[in-house]
Enzyme design. Structure first.
Site, PDB file in Angstrom:
ATOM      1  N   ASN A   1     -24.767 -55.231  45.404  1.00  0.00           N
ATOM      2  CA  ASN A   1     -23.494 -54.714  44.912  1.00  0.00           C
ATOM      3  C   ASN A   1     -23.379 -54.959  43.410  1.00  0.00           C
ATOM      4  O   ASN A   1     -23.556 -56.099  42.948  1.00  0.00           O
ATOM      5  CB  ASN A   1     -22.332 -55.437  45.611  1.00  0.00           C
ATOM      6  CG  ASN A   1     -20.977 -55.011  45.070  1.00  0.00           C
ATOM      7  OD1 ASN A   1     -20.523 -53.894  45.310  1.00  0.00           O
ATOM      8  ND2 ASN A   1     -20.334 -55.896  44.308  1.00  0.00           N
ATOM      9  N   GLU A   2     -23.103 -53.917  42.663  1.00  0.00           N
ATOM     10  CA  GLU A   2     -22.802 -54.023  41.219  1.00  0.00           C
ATOM     11  C   GLU A   2     -23.715 -55.014  40.501  1.00  0.00           C
ATOM     12  O   GLU A   2     -23.245 -55.887  39.755  1.00  0.00           O
ATOM     13  CB  GLU A   2     -21.324 -54.399  41.018  1.00  0.00           C
ATOM     14  CG  GLU A   2     -20.380 -53.326  41.491  1.00  0.00           C
ATOM     15  CD  GLU A   2     -18.913 -53.561  41.118  1.00  0.00           C
ATOM     16  OE1 GLU A   2     -18.571 -54.669  40.660  1.00  0.00           O
ATOM     17  OE2 GLU A   2     -18.114 -52.630  41.307  1.00  0.00           O
TER      18      GLU A   2
ATOM     19  N   TYR B   1     -12.697 -47.426  39.258  1.00  0.00           N
ATOM     20  CA  TYR B   1     -11.271 -47.642  39.550  1.00  0.00           C
ATOM     21  C   TYR B   1     -10.455 -47.145  38.361  1.00  0.00           C
ATOM     22  O   TYR B   1     -10.913 -47.209  37.221  1.00  0.00           O
ATOM     23  CB  TYR B   1     -10.985 -49.126  39.764  1.00  0.00           C
ATOM     24  CG  TYR B   1     -11.646 -49.710  41.002  1.00  0.00           C
ATOM     25  CD1 TYR B   1     -11.051 -49.576  42.250  1.00  0.00           C
ATOM     26  CD2 TYR B   1     -12.856 -50.391  40.915  1.00  0.00           C
ATOM     27  CE1 TYR B   1     -11.643 -50.112  43.386  1.00  0.00           C
ATOM     28  CE2 TYR B   1     -13.458 -50.927  42.049  1.00  0.00           C
ATOM     29  CZ  TYR B   1     -12.844 -50.776  43.280  1.00  0.00           C
ATOM     30  OH  TYR B   1     -13.439 -51.308  44.402  1.00  0.00           O
TER      31      TYR B   1
ATOM     32  N   ASN C   1     -18.254 -58.000  45.548  1.00  0.00           N
ATOM     33  CA  ASN C   1     -18.745 -59.170  44.821  1.00  0.00           C
ATOM     34  C   ASN C   1     -19.073 -60.321  45.775  1.00  0.00           C
ATOM     35  O   ASN C   1     -19.975 -61.114  45.516  1.00  0.00           O
ATOM     36  CB  ASN C   1     -17.693 -59.637  43.807  1.00  0.00           C
ATOM     37  CG  ASN C   1     -17.452 -58.600  42.723  1.00  0.00           C
ATOM     38  OD1 ASN C   1     -18.287 -57.737  42.473  1.00  0.00           O
ATOM     39  ND2 ASN C   1     -16.303 -58.668  42.063  1.00  0.00           N
TER      40      ASN C   1
ATOM     41  N   GLU D   1     -14.051 -55.906  52.515  1.00  0.00           N
ATOM     42  CA  GLU D   1     -14.803 -57.027  51.951  1.00  0.00           C
ATOM     43  C   GLU D   1     -14.186 -58.328  52.454  1.00  0.00           C
ATOM     44  O   GLU D   1     -12.985 -58.393  52.745  1.00  0.00           O
ATOM     45  CB  GLU D   1     -14.697 -56.952  50.418  1.00  0.00           C
ATOM     46  CG  GLU D   1     -15.380 -58.101  49.698  1.00  0.00           C
ATOM     47  CD  GLU D   1     -15.512 -57.870  48.189  1.00  0.00           C
ATOM     48  OE1 GLU D   1     -15.044 -56.828  47.694  1.00  0.00           O
ATOM     49  OE2 GLU D   1     -16.089 -58.745  47.520  1.00  0.00           O
TER      50      GLU D   1
ATOM     51  N   GLN E   1      -9.948 -50.564  48.862  1.00  0.00           N
ATOM     52  CA  GLN E   1     -10.572 -50.910  50.114  1.00  0.00           C
ATOM     53  C   GLN E   1      -9.700 -50.353  51.247  1.00  0.00           C
ATOM     54  O   GLN E   1      -8.941 -49.423  50.995  1.00  0.00           O
ATOM     55  CB  GLN E   1     -10.753 -52.416  50.180  1.00  0.00           C
ATOM     56  CG  GLN E   1     -11.687 -52.909  49.047  1.00  0.00           C
ATOM     57  CD  GLN E   1     -12.164 -54.351  49.222  1.00  0.00           C
ATOM     58  OE1 GLN E   1     -11.966 -54.980  50.238  1.00  0.00           O
ATOM     59  NE2 GLN E   1     -12.800 -54.885  48.185  1.00  0.00           N
TER      60      GLN E   1
ATOM     61  N   GLU F   1     -17.163 -47.129  45.927  1.00  0.00           N
ATOM     62  CA  GLU F   1     -15.893 -47.794  45.610  1.00  0.00           C
ATOM     63  C   GLU F   1     -15.123 -46.878  44.673  1.00  0.00           C
ATOM     64  O   GLU F   1     -15.588 -46.587  43.561  1.00  0.00           O
ATOM     65  CB  GLU F   1     -16.113 -49.158  44.928  1.00  0.00           C
ATOM     66  CG  GLU F   1     -16.602 -50.240  45.877  1.00  0.00           C
ATOM     67  CD  GLU F   1     -16.650 -51.628  45.251  1.00  0.00           C
ATOM     68  OE1 GLU F   1     -15.782 -51.949  44.411  1.00  0.00           O
ATOM     69  OE2 GLU F   1     -17.569 -52.380  45.606  1.00  0.00           O
TER      70      GLU F   1
END
Ligand code: AHR
Length: 495
Positions: A172-173, A244, A72, A27, A345, A291
């Site tokens: 994303n999200e 996560y 993000n 990212e 990542q 992720e």
């Protein structure tokens, strides 16, 4: 010493692994790109400014796809800022991470980097400030052969041939209220569906990933996922999942994180199958776990409006590596429905590779499980029958020995074994269905200090060791897996 029994049948197949299960993520965040993979002027930089030392480590990891550019960051990013002559590219506020984005690195540079790294691009289109039209134009820029405004601009910018980026995330999200221009499931579902329509009109061969829940703790989970799949069933291919883990003070609970990931996947497979039935569909909506990692989530905002500051640079321990091993194994064990997975990542930001600006690059502890799973976890995943002691953790009933078995295409069988208990485990392995075997190697990641870490001063403090393999030929064998260890046992099937 504890005891377990493992029976691996060569024909109890789960599925073939999809190579994309061994993917990662970069990212525009902190030093992932700038001074991570890209650092013009660094002694290791090549003619494009890409760090050769980092490229080598990425190649060693056997990474298939790399998701880019966020995260993000994506939801406030205009991809058009990152193309064309570098001196004309605008410096922008990155609102997601409150830093300055120089735009010296964009889709053209990432494509070139991927080719050198031997990876493929998993692209992403902005569903925050971005429009379906922007998404279509980005795809036209990347994939359309030529003769149109965007495809000709790509040629002018140095890529005459199409980039052929075939895998794309639509946002994303978007379920998260932290996301720039966050949407509810209905609004996102409709926007994603129409974006997918445009993208498949531009290039019908692309595969598309829509946003699922960004964690199973979201209040909207799993309804968000159901609704998004209902809206996009006819147009999208995969549902994205993110998760996560961090150590909240109890090592055993932390080591058992794979149980939580397993439950998350089961729930979304069920949601996907429900949607398939509801829309009278034929295809399975599969999962893209794009992720996953250990992350000590910090709310560090000390670097406001700096350019490429060090953000989220977690230094991982042996314990963290054992946890990532369990997570990686869970993804392989679900190879029938999880087709894509990205360790988040890749460099510097919660990553297996860490760099010093102007200095060296090292392997973090979590590098090793990914590296071995990625090299030897490919093939046909098998469903072993296991008899192991169990323990109650915050995730529920938890096996002390967790396993993954893969039949390779080269007449090998690889068994990964995670012993999360604080006693060694003697494992009786029945492999008779394969015929006669020899043991090629036993690689073990363990140590006396679960908190041990690799640093720039001591880069090899934590790394796997070799244990003497069982000798001779056999149909079954017995191995000892040390306490709190991750193991790779490789066998050759004798002809
Ligand atoms: O990987 C770090 C961040 O975690 C990503 O930007 C976001 O998608 C997730 O919340």
């Amino acid at each position: 010493m504890k005891n377990a029994k493992l029976h691996v049948e060569k024909d109890f197949e789960v599925a073939r692994t999809d190579g994309r299960l061994f993917s990662s993520f970069l990212e525009h965040l902190g030093r992932a790109i700038y001074t991570g993979i890209y650092e013009p002027g660094h002694p290791e930089a090549d003619e494009d400014g890409f760090r050769r030392d980092v490229l080598k480590l990425v190649q060693e990891l056997h990474v298939d796809y790399v998701r880019y550019p966020g995260g993000n960051f994506l939801s406030g990013y205009d991809w058009k800022d990152g193309i064309g002559p570098k001196e004309n590219r605008p410096r922008r506020l990155d609102l997601a991470w409150r830093t300055i984005e120089s735009n010296q690195f964009g889709i053209d540079e990432f494509y070139d980097w991927s080719r050198k790294a031997g990876t493929k691009v998993m692209g992403a289109v902005n569903m925050g400030t971005g429009t379906p039209k922007d998404a279509g134009e980005l795809l036209e820029y990347c994939n359309f052969p030529g003769g149109t405004y965007w495809s000709d601009l790509r040629a002018k910018n140095g890529h005459r041939d199409p980039m052929d980026i075939k895998l794309w995330c639509i946002g994303n999200e978007m379920d998260g209220d932290w996301q720039i221009c966050h949407l509810d499931a209905d609004d996102y579902g409709k926007k994603a569906r129409e974006t997918a329509k445009i993208m498949k009109l531009v290039d019908p061969s692309v595969e598309l990933v829509v946003c699922g829940s960004s964690t199973r703790e979201q209040a909207t989970f799993p309804d968000w996922d159901r609704k998004v799949m209902e809206y996009t069933y006819g147009r999208a291919d995969y549902l994205s999942m993110h998760r996560y883990y961090e150590n909240c003070g109890n090592d055993l609970d932390f080591l058992a994180s794979f149980v939580d990931m397993d439950g998350f996947i089961h729930t979304l497979v069920a949601a996907a199958d429900y949607v398939k039935a509801k829309v009278r569909g034929k295809k399975d909506f599969n999962l893209s776990f794009d992720e996953w990692n250990v992350w000590y989530i910090s709310k560090d905002r000390q670097h406001d409006w700096m350019e490429a500051p060090p953000i989220l640079e977690d230094n991982y321990s042996l314990l963290d590596a054992l946890v990532t091993a369990g997570l990686g194994m869970t993804l392989i064990n679900h190879a029938d429905r999880v087709k894509i997975a990205c360790l988040a990542q890749l460099v510097n930001v919660i990553a297996p590779i860490a760099t010093q600006k102007g200095g060296s690059a090292i392997r973090q502890t979590i590098f090793y499980p990914f590296r071995y799973l990625s090299e030897f976890g490919r093939g046909t995943v098998l469903q072993p029958v296991i008899d192991t002691p169990k323990v109650e953790t915050k995730h529920g009933d938890t096996p002390l020995l967790y396993t993954t078995a893969v039949r390779g295409d080269d007449n090998t069988v690889t068994v990964f074994g995670l012993n999360i208990g604080d006693d060694a485990m003697q494992v009786e392995m029945d492999l008779a269905s394969f015929g006669t075997l020899t043991m090629l190697e036993h690689v073990c990641l363990d140590g006396n200090d679960l908190n041990a870490k690799n640093t720039f001063e001591a880069p090899d403090r934590v790394k796997p060791r070799k244990i003497e393999p069982v000798s001779g030929t056999f149909h079954s064998c017995s191995v000892v897996l040390p306490k709190q260890s991750w193991n790779m046992l490789r066998f050759q099937v004798e002809k």
